[in-house]
Design an enzyme around this catalytic site. Sequence first.
Site, PDB file in Angstrom:
ATOM      1  N   GLY A  46       0.841  -1.193   0.045  1.00  0.00           N
ATOM      2  CA  GLY A  46       0.002  -0.027  -0.029  1.00  0.00           C
ATOM      3  C   GLY A  46       0.917   1.155  -0.133  1.00  0.00           C
ATOM      4  N   GLN A  51       3.043  10.111   1.157  1.00  0.00           N
ATOM      5  CA  GLN A  51       4.265   9.133   1.024  1.00  0.00           C
ATOM      6  C   GLN A  51       5.291   9.328  -0.104  1.00  0.00           C
ATOM      7  OE1 GLN A  51       2.389   5.249   2.347  1.00  0.00           O
ATOM      8  NE2 GLN A  51       4.100   5.156   3.389  1.00  0.00           N
ATOM      9  N   CYS A 104       5.803   0.425   8.017  1.00  0.00           N
ATOM     10  CA  CYS A 104       5.577   1.367   7.294  1.00  0.00           C
ATOM     11  C   CYS A 104       6.861   1.948   6.332  1.00  0.00           C
ATOM     12  CB  CYS A 104       5.199   2.693   8.026  1.00  0.00           C
ATOM     13  SG  CYS A 104       4.737   4.155   7.025  1.00  0.00           S
ATOM     14  N   LEU A 105       6.704   2.007   5.002  1.00  0.00           N
ATOM     15  CA  LEU A 105       7.618   2.528   4.138  1.00  0.00           C
ATOM     16  C   LEU A 105       8.267   3.783   4.469  1.00  0.00           C
ATOM     17  CD1 LEU A 105       6.120   1.394   0.871  1.00  0.00           C
ATOM     18  CD2 LEU A 105       8.157   0.261   1.949  1.00  0.00           C
ATOM     19  N   HIS A 146      -4.750   1.828   7.519  1.00  0.00           N
ATOM     20  CA  HIS A 146      -3.127   2.391   7.428  1.00  0.00           C
ATOM     21  C   HIS A 146      -3.095   3.525   6.578  1.00  0.00           C
ATOM     22  CE1 HIS A 146       1.226   1.915   8.205  1.00  0.00           C
ATOM     23  NE2 HIS A 146       1.277   2.749   6.846  1.00  0.00           N
ATOM     24  N   GLU A 147      -3.708   3.217   5.365  1.00  0.00           N
ATOM     25  CA  GLU A 147      -3.216   4.208   4.024  1.00  0.00           C
ATOM     26  C   GLU A 147      -4.138   5.496   4.197  1.00  0.00           C
ATOM     27  OE1 GLU A 147      -0.783   3.776   2.514  1.00  0.00           O
ATOM     28  OE2 GLU A 147      -0.609   1.754   2.816  1.00  0.00           O
ATOM     29  N   HIS A 150      -2.730   7.758   6.901  1.00  0.00           N
ATOM     30  CA  HIS A 150      -1.713   8.577   6.033  1.00  0.00           C
ATOM     31  C   HIS A 150      -2.254   9.988   5.611  1.00  0.00           C
ATOM     32  CE1 HIS A 150       1.928   6.649   6.337  1.00  0.00           C
ATOM     33  NE2 HIS A 150       1.717   5.611   5.792  1.00  0.00           N
TER      34      HIS A 150
HETATM   35 ZN    ZN Z   1       2.779   3.641   5.882  1.00  0.00          ZN
END
Ligand code: ZN
Length: 175
Positions: A46, A51, A104-105, A146-147, A150
């Site tokens: 995702g 991000q 998380c990236l 989660h997204e 963000h």
């Molecule tokens: Zn994340």
Amino acid sequence: MTLRKIVTLPDPVLRKKARPISKFDKDLQTLIDDMVDTMRDAPGVGLAAPQVGIPERLIVVEYADQPDVIEGAKPKEVKPKLYVMINPEIVKTSEETVMGVEGCLSIPGLVGEVERYSKIQVKGLNRHGKPMKVKAEDWLARIFQHEIDHINGIVFPDRATKVWKPEPEEEEDMV
Ligand code: ZN
């Protein structure tokens, strides 16, 4: 294929409430394609526009649900499904919640245990501005939550009951 740079904390773009999208033009299509490429390259399941440094309400999710493995049965190949969602909004949640470990990236080197709704319904627009709705459960529901966090400036440690540095053998889906 164009990869965008994934921004990490403490970049302020990750802490902003992202703005809704109203123009479904060529630039948006390019951003979507770039985000899909960037997510697959990471690799992740995702990615939200903040991000990649863009404060807009756009998420991409690609995840293959793992079926329960029945002993003796051949494991089924499950193709991941790609979701592109603009201005996503959670419209329904289950009463039941589940704990799970997230990475998380945008927060390398940290994972955390986060409580999430086990089932949700999300409504939003597709890449051409047409309404769409997704019913998600388990990990897919977790990824969407989660997204969507963000694009509201929320990152998983805000919600985690516990965070830690993962051991090298500890592998999480990154979102
Ligand atoms: Zn994340």
